[in-house]
Structures are given as C-alpha cells and as structure tokens.
Design a protein around this motif. Structure first.
Motif, PDB file in Angstrom:
ATOM      1  N   ALA A   1       0.833  -1.202   0.000  1.00  0.00           N
ATOM      2  CA  ALA A   1       0.000   0.000   0.000  1.00  0.00           C
ATOM      3  C   ALA A   1       0.868   1.251   0.000  1.00  0.00           C
ATOM      4  CB  ALA A   1      -0.930  -0.005   1.213  1.00  0.00           C
ATOM      5  N   ALA A   2       0.325   2.311  -0.572  1.00  0.00           N
ATOM      6  CA  ALA A   2       1.064   3.579  -0.667  1.00  0.00           C
ATOM      7  C   ALA A   2       0.999   4.318   0.666  1.00  0.00           C
ATOM      8  CB  ALA A   2       0.494   4.429  -1.793  1.00  0.00           C
ATOM      9  N   GLN A   3       1.809   3.893   1.603  1.00  0.00           N
ATOM     10  CA  GLN A   3       1.869   4.558   2.899  1.00  0.00           C
ATOM     11  C   GLN A   3       3.292   4.491   3.426  1.00  0.00           C
ATOM     12  OE1 GLN A   3      -0.473   2.506   5.863  1.00  0.00           O
ATOM     13  NE2 GLN A   3       0.094   0.498   5.085  1.00  0.00           N
ATOM     14  N   LYS A   4       3.635   5.416   4.262  1.00  0.00           N
ATOM     15  CA  LYS A   4       4.937   5.427   4.901  1.00  0.00           C
ATOM     16  C   LYS A   4       4.762   5.820   6.364  1.00  0.00           C
ATOM     17  CE  LYS A   4       9.733   6.885   4.339  1.00  0.00           C
ATOM     18  NZ  LYS A   4      10.020   6.479   5.705  1.00  0.00           N
ATOM     19  N   PRO A   5       5.333   5.016   7.259  1.00  0.00           N
ATOM     20  CA  PRO A   5       6.050   3.776   6.994  1.00  0.00           C
ATOM     21  C   PRO A   5       5.134   2.664   6.504  1.00  0.00           C
ATOM     22  CG  PRO A   5       5.762   4.102   9.348  1.00  0.00           C
ATOM     23  CD  PRO A   5       5.278   5.357   8.696  1.00  0.00           C
ATOM     24  N   ARG A   6       5.726   1.699   5.818  1.00  0.00           N
ATOM     25  CA  ARG A   6       4.957   0.545   5.386  1.00  0.00           C
ATOM     26  C   ARG A   6       4.618  -0.337   6.590  1.00  0.00           C
ATOM     27  NH1 ARG A   6       7.994  -2.681   1.259  1.00  0.00           N
ATOM     28  NH2 ARG A   6       9.722  -2.201   2.638  1.00  0.00           N
ATOM     29  N   VAL A   7       3.597  -1.159   6.427  1.00  0.00           N
ATOM     30  CA  VAL A   7       3.101  -1.994   7.521  1.00  0.00           C
ATOM     31  C   VAL A   7       3.004  -3.441   7.037  1.00  0.00           C
ATOM     32  CG1 VAL A   7       1.121  -2.454   9.017  1.00  0.00           C
ATOM     33  CG2 VAL A   7       1.827  -0.095   8.575  1.00  0.00           C
ATOM     34  N   LEU A   8       3.413  -4.355   7.902  1.00  0.00           N
ATOM     35  CA  LEU A   8       3.304  -5.780   7.603  1.00  0.00           C
ATOM     36  C   LEU A   8       2.669  -6.485   8.804  1.00  0.00           C
ATOM     37  CD1 LEU A   8       3.934  -8.173   5.737  1.00  0.00           C
ATOM     38  CD2 LEU A   8       6.218  -8.268   6.728  1.00  0.00           C
ATOM     39  N   PRO A   9       1.478  -7.102   8.625  1.00  0.00           N
ATOM     40  CA  PRO A   9       0.802  -7.758   9.746  1.00  0.00           C
ATOM     41  C   PRO A   9       1.349  -9.164   9.994  1.00  0.00           C
ATOM     42  CG  PRO A   9      -0.557  -7.926   7.795  1.00  0.00           C
ATOM     43  CD  PRO A   9       0.663  -7.129   7.390  1.00  0.00           C
ATOM     44  N   LEU A  10       1.450  -9.522  11.278  1.00  0.00           N
ATOM     45  CA  LEU A  10       1.937 -10.839  11.675  1.00  0.00           C
ATOM     46  C   LEU A  10       1.059 -11.388  12.795  1.00  0.00           C
ATOM     47  CD1 LEU A  10       5.777 -10.084  12.018  1.00  0.00           C
ATOM     48  CD2 LEU A  10       4.634 -11.143  10.066  1.00  0.00           C
ATOM     49  N   PRO A  11       0.995 -12.716  12.926  1.00  0.00           N
ATOM     50  CA  PRO A  11       0.355 -13.279  14.109  1.00  0.00           C
ATOM     51  C   PRO A  11       1.278 -13.112  15.307  1.00  0.00           C
ATOM     52  CG  PRO A  11       1.372 -15.019  12.833  1.00  0.00           C
ATOM     53  CD  PRO A  11       1.540 -13.751  12.039  1.00  0.00           C
ATOM     54  N   HIS A  12       0.761 -13.359  16.496  1.00  0.00           N
ATOM     55  CA  HIS A  12       1.617 -13.301  17.671  1.00  0.00           C
ATOM     56  C   HIS A  12       2.521 -14.534  17.687  1.00  0.00           C
ATOM     57  CE1 HIS A  12       2.979 -12.977  21.817  1.00  0.00           C
ATOM     58  NE2 HIS A  12       2.566 -11.718  21.772  1.00  0.00           N
ATOM     59  N   PRO A  13       3.789 -14.383  18.039  1.00  0.00           N
ATOM     60  CA  PRO A  13       4.702 -15.531  18.042  1.00  0.00           C
ATOM     61  C   PRO A  13       4.565 -16.440  19.254  1.00  0.00           C
ATOM     62  CG  PRO A  13       5.885 -13.561  18.719  1.00  0.00           C
ATOM     63  CD  PRO A  13       4.503 -13.115  18.304  1.00  0.00           C
ATOM     64  N   SER A  14       3.552 -16.235  20.074  1.00  0.00           N
ATOM     65  CA  SER A  14       3.343 -17.087  21.244  1.00  0.00           C
ATOM     66  C   SER A  14       3.266 -18.560  20.839  1.00  0.00           C
ATOM     67  CB  SER A  14       2.038 -16.689  21.947  1.00  0.00           C
ATOM     68  OG  SER A  14       1.690 -17.655  22.920  1.00  0.00           O
ATOM     69  N   TRP A  15       3.780 -19.404  21.699  1.00  0.00           N
ATOM     70  CA  TRP A  15       3.700 -20.847  21.431  1.00  0.00           C
ATOM     71  C   TRP A  15       2.264 -21.340  21.516  1.00  0.00           C
ATOM     72  CZ3 TRP A  15       7.640 -23.198  19.224  1.00  0.00           C
ATOM     73  CH2 TRP A  15       8.881 -22.558  19.282  1.00  0.00           C
ATOM     74  N   ARG A  16       1.386 -20.539  22.087  1.00  0.00           N
ATOM     75  CA  ARG A  16      -0.035 -20.885  22.061  1.00  0.00           C
ATOM     76  C   ARG A  16      -0.587 -20.850  20.637  1.00  0.00           C
ATOM     77  NH1 ARG A  16      -2.936 -20.258  27.049  1.00  0.00           N
ATOM     78  NH2 ARG A  16      -1.563 -19.713  28.774  1.00  0.00           N
ATOM     79  N   ASN A  17       0.123 -20.181  19.725  1.00  0.00           N
ATOM     80  CA  ASN A  17      -0.336 -20.071  18.334  1.00  0.00           C
ATOM     81  C   ASN A  17       0.273 -21.127  17.420  1.00  0.00           C
ATOM     82  OD1 ASN A  17      -2.079 -17.957  18.699  1.00  0.00           O
ATOM     83  ND2 ASN A  17      -0.619 -16.371  18.104  1.00  0.00           N
ATOM     84  N   SER A  18       0.904 -22.146  17.994  1.00  0.00           N
ATOM     85  CA  SER A  18       1.513 -23.193  17.159  1.00  0.00           C
ATOM     86  C   SER A  18       0.478 -23.870  16.281  1.00  0.00           C
ATOM     87  CB  SER A  18       2.228 -24.220  18.042  1.00  0.00           C
ATOM     88  OG  SER A  18       3.337 -23.626  18.705  1.00  0.00           O
ATOM     89  N   GLY A  19      -0.741 -24.058  16.793  1.00  0.00           N
ATOM     90  CA  GLY A  19      -1.798 -24.654  15.987  1.00  0.00           C
ATOM     91  C   GLY A  19      -2.153 -23.795  14.793  1.00  0.00           C
ATOM     92  N   TRP A  20      -2.173 -22.473  14.986  1.00  0.00           N
ATOM     93  CA  TRP A  20      -2.464 -21.553  13.883  1.00  0.00           C
ATOM     94  C   TRP A  20      -1.397 -21.678  12.800  1.00  0.00           C
ATOM     95  CZ3 TRP A  20      -0.277 -17.704  11.065  1.00  0.00           C
ATOM     96  CH2 TRP A  20      -1.132 -16.870  10.332  1.00  0.00           C
ATOM     97  N   LEU A  21      -0.159 -21.774  13.199  1.00  0.00           N
ATOM     98  CA  LEU A  21       0.925 -21.873  12.230  1.00  0.00           C
ATOM     99  C   LEU A  21       0.834 -23.165  11.432  1.00  0.00           C
ATOM    100  CD1 LEU A  21       3.810 -20.530  14.487  1.00  0.00           C
ATOM    101  CD2 LEU A  21       2.646 -19.301  12.655  1.00  0.00           C
ATOM    102  N   LYS A  22       0.457 -24.250  12.075  1.00  0.00           N
ATOM    103  CA  LYS A  22       0.296 -25.522  11.356  1.00  0.00           C
ATOM    104  C   LYS A  22      -0.883 -25.462  10.395  1.00  0.00           C
ATOM    105  CE  LYS A  22       2.341 -28.472  14.937  1.00  0.00           C
ATOM    106  NZ  LYS A  22       2.110 -29.571  15.910  1.00  0.00           N
TER     107      LYS A  22
END
Length: 209
Positions: A164-185
């Motif tokens: 997107a034409a914005q500054k600063p640019r933005v990149l969304p990520l999930p939380h790196p918590s180990w509770r999210n291991s199922g989401w990553l799989k």
C-alpha cells in the motif's frame, strides 16, 4: 537531535506513568506495580508494534525475553544483539506493562489507557521508520483500522497491506506465542510465502545507511 530528545523524554514520562494502577479508565486497576517496557531511538527504521510485555519481560525489564521472543527473532532472521539494538529497532507495545493473567492463565489484553495516552506521541518520536511489523489483532486494529474479518484474513492480505502507498509501510503478523503453534500448522503459507519476504524486508530496514 530534537527528535531524539523528544522520544527519550516521552519514554521517560511513560516509564513514570501509573494511570492504569492509580486512575484506571477501564476496569480494575493493574494488579501489580507498573513496569513500562519500550525500546527505541529516533534513528530506528524498523518497529515491532506488539501487544504487551509478558510476565518474563516484566520481571527482566527486557521486551520479548521469553520463548515468544525466540520465535519472533527466528521469524525476523535476527540475533539478540541486532534485535535489542534500539538505534535500529524500536519495540512499541499497545500496552507498555504486563497486564496480568486472565482466568484461563493467559495474558490479559493490553491496557487500553496506554495506547490512548502514549502511542501517538511515541510514534511522533520515531520519524525515520521504514517498516512497522504489527503483531496480533490489537496492534493491527490500531495501525490498520478495526477489522471485521479477523487476524487470519488480515495476515493473509499481507502483500496488499505491505504494498500500500503509505509510509512507513506496515506488515501484519500473528503473535509468536507458542499458544499459536496450531495456527501456524493450519496456515503453512505463513512460513512458505510470508516469512522469506519478512526476513528480506527486515534485513533491508536494519542495514546500515
């Protein structure tokens, strides 16, 4: 530099803040002594916009000093020395203090007072940012606008958001918590498609100029 002085002054005032404990705007007071944790310098070009420090970070005073931080640094392709280089990488959580645990043993949401009072001022002191990594739904709602589709669909739109034409640019990520291991799989595209681009973007933002 004026911007450097302004950011340092904001952080110093934030670290003395006790609003969530002494004059809470939302719900019960913070159950423990506040220990605001923020990292950065005005020169930083990369920002990790996270949720709130965890219990281990609260005890150490160092952000992401836990297994979530280990996973996050692996995602970014950074060692600890680079990750904690405040002149290049800022860490600005939605809530600067550990919010305590909920009834199920998970972390409570970030305190809403913190973002309302401090977030705009903190980012005003980071004028050189090239890229903000927005981690989790609370940060994504703040930086991208409240979403009706949820975290998974927001992260799926990462290319559109990054380009997107914005500054600063933005990149969304999930939380790196180990509770999210199922989401990553359940979402293998995150590792195969997004992570290589993330590492390249982080390397670019962290490179000396």
């Amino acid at each position: 530099m004026l911007s450097e002085t302004a950011f340092d002054a904001t952080v110093a005032r934030l670290r003395a803040c006790r609003v969530c404990r002494d004059a809470p705007r939302y719900g019960a007071p913070l159950p423990q002594e506040p220990r605001p944790i923020v990292q950065g310098r005005a020169s930083a070009r990369l920002c990790v916009a996270s949720q709130a420090p965890g219990n281990r970070a609260d005890k150490s005073g160092i952000p992401f000093m836990d297994p979530s931080g280990t996973r996050l640094r692996d995602w970014l392709g950074l060692d600890a020395a680079a990750f904690y280089d405040a002149s290049r990488l800022a860490i600005v959580p939605m809530g600067a203090c550990f919010p305590g645990y909920d009834a199920k043993g998970g972390d409570k949401p970030p305190r809403r007072e913190c973002a309302e009072i401090w977030r705009e001022e903190l980012f005003a002191g980071l004028p050189n940012l090239d890229l903000i990594l927005v981690i989790g739904q609370y940060a994504q709602n703040w930086h991208l606008g409240r979403s009706k589709v949820g975290l998974t669909d927001t992260v799926r739109r990462w290319r559109e958001i990054l380009d997107a034409a914005q500054k600063p640019r933005v990149l969304p990520l999930p939380h790196p918590s180990w509770r999210n291991s199922g989401w990553l799989k359940a979402n293998p595209w995150f590792e195969t498609e997004l992570l290589p681009v993330l590492k390249a973007e982080v390397a670019r933002a962290m490179a000396p100029r």
